[in-house]
Design a protein around this motif. Structure first.
Motif, short mmCIF file in Angstrom:
data_model
loop_
_atom_site.label_atom_id
_atom_site.label_comp_id
_atom_site.label_asym_id
_atom_site.label_seq_id
_atom_site.Cartn_x
_atom_site.Cartn_y
_atom_site.Cartn_z
N MET A 108 0.84 -1.17 0.00
CA MET A 108 0.00 0.00 0.00
C MET A 108 0.89 1.24 0.00
N THR A 109 0.65 2.15 -0.92
CA THR A 109 1.44 3.37 -0.98
C THR A 109 0.69 4.49 -0.29
N MET A 110 1.45 5.33 0.34
CA MET A 110 0.87 6.49 1.03
C MET A 110 0.72 7.62 0.02
N PRO A 111 -0.41 8.32 0.05
CA PRO A 111 -0.57 9.44 -0.87
C PRO A 111 0.38 10.58 -0.53
N LEU A 112 0.79 11.28 -1.55
CA LEU A 112 1.61 12.46 -1.31
C LEU A 112 0.79 13.51 -0.61
N THR A 113 1.44 14.38 0.09
CA THR A 113 0.72 15.44 0.79
C THR A 113 -0.05 16.30 -0.21
N SER A 114 -1.21 16.73 0.20
CA SER A 114 -2.03 17.56 -0.68
C SER A 114 -1.63 19.03 -0.60
N THR A 115 -0.71 19.34 0.27
CA THR A 115 -0.27 20.72 0.42
C THR A 115 0.53 21.14 -0.81
N ARG A 116 0.09 22.19 -1.44
CA ARG A 116 0.81 22.71 -2.60
C ARG A 116 1.76 23.79 -2.11
N ILE A 117 3.01 23.62 -2.45
CA ILE A 117 4.02 24.57 -1.99
C ILE A 117 4.29 25.57 -3.11
N THR A 161 8.21 21.22 4.62
CA THR A 161 6.87 21.27 4.05
C THR A 161 5.83 21.45 5.15
N PRO A 162 4.88 22.37 4.95
CA PRO A 162 3.83 22.54 5.95
C PRO A 162 3.12 21.22 6.27
N GLY A 163 2.92 21.00 7.54
CA GLY A 163 2.28 19.77 7.98
C GLY A 163 3.25 18.66 8.31
N SER A 164 4.50 18.80 7.85
CA SER A 164 5.48 17.76 8.18
C SER A 164 6.00 17.99 9.60
N TYR A 165 6.63 16.94 10.12
CA TYR A 165 7.15 17.01 11.47
C TYR A 165 8.10 18.20 11.63
N ASP A 166 7.85 19.01 12.64
CA ASP A 166 8.74 20.11 13.03
C ASP A 166 8.84 21.23 11.99
N TRP A 167 7.87 21.33 11.08
CA TRP A 167 7.96 22.34 10.03
C TRP A 167 7.90 23.75 10.61
N GLU A 168 7.08 23.97 11.65
CA GLU A 168 6.98 25.32 12.21
C GLU A 168 8.30 25.75 12.86
N ARG A 169 9.00 24.80 13.45
CA ARG A 169 10.30 25.12 14.04
C ARG A 169 11.29 25.52 12.94
N SER A 170 11.25 24.81 11.82
CA SER A 170 12.15 25.17 10.71
C SER A 170 11.77 26.54 10.14
N ALA A 171 10.47 26.85 10.11
CA ALA A 171 10.02 28.17 9.65
C ALA A 171 10.51 29.26 10.59
N THR A 172 10.40 29.00 11.89
CA THR A 172 10.84 29.98 12.88
C THR A 172 12.33 30.23 12.77
N ARG A 173 13.11 29.17 12.61
CA ARG A 173 14.57 29.34 12.45
C ARG A 173 14.89 30.20 11.23
N TRP A 174 14.24 29.91 10.10
CA TRP A 174 14.49 30.65 8.87
C TRP A 174 14.07 32.11 9.02
N LEU A 175 12.89 32.34 9.56
CA LEU A 175 12.40 33.71 9.74
C LEU A 175 13.30 34.51 10.68
N ARG A 176 13.78 33.86 11.73
CA ARG A 176 14.64 34.53 12.70
C ARG A 176 15.93 35.05 12.04
N GLU A 177 16.40 34.35 11.01
CA GLU A 177 17.60 34.79 10.29
C GLU A 177 17.37 36.06 9.48
N LEU A 178 16.12 36.40 9.21
CA LEU A 178 15.81 37.54 8.37
C LEU A 178 15.66 38.85 9.14
#
Length: 127
Positions: free
Chosen positions: A1-10, A20-37
């Motif tokens: 059985m194959t898992m469907p790809l995420t429906s989130t369009r990037i 990718t939004p919805g993936s594990y720890d994505w908000e933390r990666s977003a925060t790290r990137w935003l903090r650099e800006l």
């Protein structure tokens, strides 16, 4: 059985440093990137670090200001740099530098908007 790809369009402007939004720890990666800006001193404000939407809003404002600064530097270089004693070769190099910086900052601004929307900050002024 194959898992469907995420429906989130990037967005094509999605930063590669952010998961990718919805993936594990994505908000933390977003925060790290935003903090650099944003300037480093803002990292000491707990509210910005605890609330990614607030951080995204601040990063968007910061980058928009940087775009304005780079555009002003580009638009005034030919008129103002000769008075500072800059040789023509330096002026031409500066113009190319500022033009490239405007393009880069515009791309970063689109990336910040994409991350902000994914974080749920769609009400960021409609820019």
């Amino acid at each position: 059985m194959t898992m469907p790809l995420t429906s989130t369009r990037i967005s094509p402007d999605w930063p590669c440093q952010v998961k990718t939004p919805g993936s594990y720890d994505w908000e933390r990666s977003a925060t790290r990137w935003l903090r650099e800006l944003i300037p480093a001193r803002y990292a000491s404000y707990p509210a910005l670090m605890r609330h990614p939407v607030l951080l995204a809003r601040h990063a968007q404002l910061q980058v928009e200001q940087e775009v304005r600064v780079a555009r002003t530097a580009l638009q005034t270089a030919r008129a103002e740099l000769p008075a500072l004693g800059m040789p023509e070769s330096v002026i031409e190099h500066s113009i190319k530098l500022y033009a490239a910086e405007v393009l880069q900052l515009q791309h970063i601004a689109r990336s910040v908007r994409a991350v902000s929307e994914a974080l749920g900050g769609r009400g960021s002024g409609g820019r």
